[in-house]
Design an enzyme around this catalytic site. Structure first.
Site, PDB file in Angstrom:
ATOM      1  N   ARG A  88       0.809  -1.216   0.000  1.00 29.16           N
ATOM      2  CA  ARG A  88       0.000   0.000   0.000  1.00 29.16           C
ATOM      3  C   ARG A  88       0.838   1.260   0.000  1.00 29.16           C
ATOM      4  O   ARG A  88       0.307   2.360   0.020  1.00 29.16           O
ATOM      5  CB  ARG A  88      -0.844  -0.008   1.272  1.00 29.16           C
ATOM      6  N   ARG A 133     -19.737  -1.929   7.362  1.00 33.72           N
ATOM      7  CA  ARG A 133     -18.300  -1.955   7.679  1.00 33.72           C
ATOM      8  C   ARG A 133     -17.938  -0.625   8.322  1.00 33.72           C
ATOM      9  O   ARG A 133     -18.318   0.432   7.814  1.00 33.72           O
ATOM     10  CB  ARG A 133     -17.492  -2.182   6.384  1.00 33.72           C
ATOM     11  N   ARG A 144      -9.776   7.582   3.086  1.00 40.48           N
ATOM     12  CA  ARG A 144      -9.184   6.402   2.424  1.00 40.48           C
ATOM     13  C   ARG A 144      -8.803   6.747   0.982  1.00 40.48           C
ATOM     14  O   ARG A 144      -7.775   6.310   0.487  1.00 40.48           O
ATOM     15  CB  ARG A 144     -10.169   5.227   2.460  1.00 40.48           C
TER      16      ARG A 144
HETATM   17  P1  AP5 Z   1      -9.083  -2.842   2.749  1.00 37.85           P
HETATM   18  O1  AP5 Z   1      -9.942  -3.852   3.369  1.00 37.85           O
HETATM   19  O2  AP5 Z   1      -8.024  -3.281   1.820  1.00 37.85           O
HETATM   20  O3  AP5 Z   1     -10.045  -1.761   2.098  1.00 37.85           O
HETATM   21  P2  AP5 Z   1      -9.945  -0.812   0.802  1.00 37.85           P
HETATM   22  O4  AP5 Z   1      -8.686  -0.830   0.033  1.00 37.85           O
HETATM   23  O5  AP5 Z   1     -10.397   0.498   1.309  1.00 37.85           O
HETATM   24  O6  AP5 Z   1     -10.886  -1.438  -0.202  1.00 37.85           O
HETATM   25  P3  AP5 Z   1     -12.289  -2.088  -0.066  1.00 37.85           P
HETATM   26  O7  AP5 Z   1     -12.153  -3.414   0.567  1.00 37.85           O
HETATM   27  O8  AP5 Z   1     -13.261  -1.125   0.519  1.00 37.85           O
HETATM   28  O9  AP5 Z   1     -12.632  -2.204  -1.605  1.00 37.85           O
HETATM   29  P4  AP5 Z   1     -12.263  -3.315  -2.685  1.00 37.85           P
HETATM   30  O10 AP5 Z   1     -11.423  -2.701  -3.750  1.00 37.85           O
HETATM   31  O11 AP5 Z   1     -11.797  -4.575  -2.063  1.00 37.85           O
HETATM   32  O12 AP5 Z   1     -13.683  -3.522  -3.316  1.00 37.85           O
HETATM   33  P5  AP5 Z   1     -14.802  -4.627  -2.984  1.00 37.85           P
HETATM   34  O13 AP5 Z   1     -14.575  -5.828  -3.829  1.00 37.85           O
HETATM   35  O14 AP5 Z   1     -14.911  -4.803  -1.528  1.00 37.85           O
HETATM   36  O15 AP5 Z   1      -8.385  -1.988   3.901  1.00 37.85           O
HETATM   37  C1  AP5 Z   1      -9.111  -1.514   5.013  1.00 37.85           C
HETATM   38  C2  AP5 Z   1      -8.181  -0.810   5.981  1.00 37.85           C
HETATM   39  O16 AP5 Z   1      -7.230  -1.750   6.500  1.00 37.85           O
HETATM   40  C3  AP5 Z   1      -7.311   0.309   5.376  1.00 37.85           C
HETATM   41  O17 AP5 Z   1      -7.991   1.541   5.355  1.00 37.85           O
HETATM   42  C4  AP5 Z   1      -6.126   0.310   6.340  1.00 37.85           C
HETATM   43  O18 AP5 Z   1      -6.444   0.959   7.543  1.00 37.85           O
HETATM   44  C5  AP5 Z   1      -5.952  -1.158   6.646  1.00 37.85           C
HETATM   45  N1  AP5 Z   1      -5.014  -1.833   5.732  1.00 37.85           N
HETATM   46  C6  AP5 Z   1      -5.291  -2.856   4.865  1.00 37.85           C
HETATM   47  N2  AP5 Z   1      -4.192  -3.231   4.198  1.00 37.85           N
HETATM   48  C7  AP5 Z   1      -3.202  -2.428   4.657  1.00 37.85           C
HETATM   49  C8  AP5 Z   1      -1.816  -2.314   4.336  1.00 37.85           C
HETATM   50  N3  AP5 Z   1      -1.236  -3.080   3.398  1.00 37.85           N
HETATM   51  N4  AP5 Z   1      -1.079  -1.374   4.996  1.00 37.85           N
HETATM   52  C9  AP5 Z   1      -1.623  -0.584   5.937  1.00 37.85           C
HETATM   53  N5  AP5 Z   1      -2.935  -0.643   6.272  1.00 37.85           N
HETATM   54  C10 AP5 Z   1      -3.719  -1.557   5.637  1.00 37.85           C
HETATM   55  O19 AP5 Z   1     -16.084  -3.881  -3.558  1.00 37.85           O
HETATM   56  C11 AP5 Z   1     -16.638  -2.776  -2.873  1.00 37.85           C
HETATM   57  C12 AP5 Z   1     -18.174  -2.855  -2.939  1.00 37.85           C
HETATM   58  O20 AP5 Z   1     -18.583  -2.735  -4.296  1.00 37.85           O
HETATM   59  C13 AP5 Z   1     -18.736  -4.189  -2.451  1.00 37.85           C
HETATM   60  O21 AP5 Z   1     -19.955  -3.971  -1.795  1.00 37.85           O
HETATM   61  C14 AP5 Z   1     -18.951  -4.988  -3.741  1.00 37.85           C
HETATM   62  O22 AP5 Z   1     -19.978  -5.931  -3.621  1.00 37.85           O
HETATM   63  C15 AP5 Z   1     -19.279  -3.891  -4.738  1.00 37.85           C
HETATM   64  N6  AP5 Z   1     -18.792  -4.185  -6.097  1.00 37.85           N
HETATM   65  C16 AP5 Z   1     -17.624  -4.794  -6.453  1.00 37.85           C
HETATM   66  N7  AP5 Z   1     -17.515  -4.863  -7.801  1.00 37.85           N
HETATM   67  C17 AP5 Z   1     -18.632  -4.261  -8.303  1.00 37.85           C
HETATM   68  C18 AP5 Z   1     -19.103  -4.014  -9.646  1.00 37.85           C
HETATM   69  N8  AP5 Z   1     -18.369  -4.389 -10.727  1.00 37.85           N
HETATM   70  N9  AP5 Z   1     -20.264  -3.380  -9.788  1.00 37.85           N
HETATM   71  C19 AP5 Z   1     -21.000  -2.985  -8.698  1.00 37.85           C
HETATM   72  N10 AP5 Z   1     -20.630  -3.210  -7.414  1.00 37.85           N
HETATM   73  C20 AP5 Z   1     -19.448  -3.839  -7.218  1.00 37.85           C
HETATM   74 MG    MG Z   2     -11.341  -5.169  -0.082  1.00 43.81          MG
END
Ligand code: AP5
Ligand code: MG
Length: 188
Positions: A88, A133, A144
């Site tokens: 990240r 969440r 974020r």
């Molecule tokens: P993390 O859990 O990695 O969250 P994020 O990067 O903010 O991403 P999301 O999980 O929210 O989104 P995603 O891209 O996975 O999309 P998703 O498939 O879920 O990190 C959370 C926290 O942990 C960070 O803020 C940090 O504090 C910490 N952290 C984690 N890793 C870290 C690291 N390496 N270093 C430091 N801190 C770290 O999809 C999102 C939504 O959209 C879902 O509801 C899904 O159903 C929907 N969706 C998906 N695709 C589609 C589509 N094609 N059309 C319509 N809806 C869709």
């Molecule tokens: Mg995710």
């Protein structure tokens, strides 16, 4: 195949990684999920990480390195993996290179999933009402996105320098994006 998935919050990394795991038999390693489990189980890591996650800030690199090293030490990793949410920042990318070199499993491909900001806000607001969440609130989503732009976006350059970066359009249905992912992997 060893893949790093890059993309802003809500770009569909977790959704697409789970589909690739099922389709290609790769281990899905999501640092966000591992951290949320640690928080739920109130482990030492979880207790330390929670305040950063709740604010939408990155958990400190030293805590993350311990977590990812432990996960990469598990046997399923030898069948290939998809990293979702790590690295990240540039320091994490360099630390990851060292760990993977040590275990003889270097990254083959980095896929950057692109979506526009309006779609991100729509998806995460929808998830907020469906799943609750704790970091899917308006202020935290905004932070974020800022953290992503400042710290995580430069990671793409780390892989581009080696010719390992591909972009995938993350707009459209889950299935459409999945097909683009499979094509990108097949042509890599
Ligand atoms: P993390 O859990 O990695 O969250 P994020 O990067 O903010 O991403 P999301 O999980 O929210 O989104 P995603 O891209 O996975 O999309 P998703 O498939 O879920 O990190 C959370 C926290 O942990 C960070 O803020 C940090 O504090 C910490 N952290 C984690 N890793 C870290 C690291 N390496 N270093 C430091 N801190 C770290 O999809 C999102 C939504 O959209 C879902 O509801 C899904 O159903 C929907 N969706 C998906 N695709 C589609 C589509 N094609 N059309 C319509 N809806 C869709
Ligand atoms: Mg995710």
């Amino acid at each position: 195949m060893r893949i790093v998935l890059l993309g802003p919050p809500g770009s569909g990394k977790g959704t697409q990684a789970a589909l690739l795991r099922d389709r290609l038999g790769l281990a899905h390693i999501s640092t966000g999920l591992l951290l949320r489990e640690a928080v739920d189980q109130r482990t030492e890591l979880g207790l330390k990480a929670k305040r950063y996650m709740d604010a939408g800030d990155l958990v400190p690199d030293d805590l993350m390195l311990g977590l990812i090293e432990e996960r990469l030490g598990q046997p399923d990793v030898s069948n290939g993996f998809i990293l979702d949410g790590y690295p990240r920042n540039l320091a994490q990318a360099e630390a990851l290179d060292q760990v993977l070199e040590r275990i003889g499993q270097p990254v083959d491909l980095a896929i950057s999933v692109t979506v526009n900001e309006g779609e991100i806000v729509d998806r995460l607001s929808k998830r907020a009402t469906e799943e609750g969440r704790s970091d899917d609130t308006e202020d935290v989503i905004r932070n974020r996105l800022r953290v992503y732009a400042e710290q995580t976006a430069p990671v793409a350059g780390h892989y581009a320098e080696r010719g390992q970066l591909r972009e995938v359009d993350g707009m459209g249905s889950v299935e459409e994006v999945h097909q683009r992912m499979l094509e990108t992997i097949a042509n890599a």
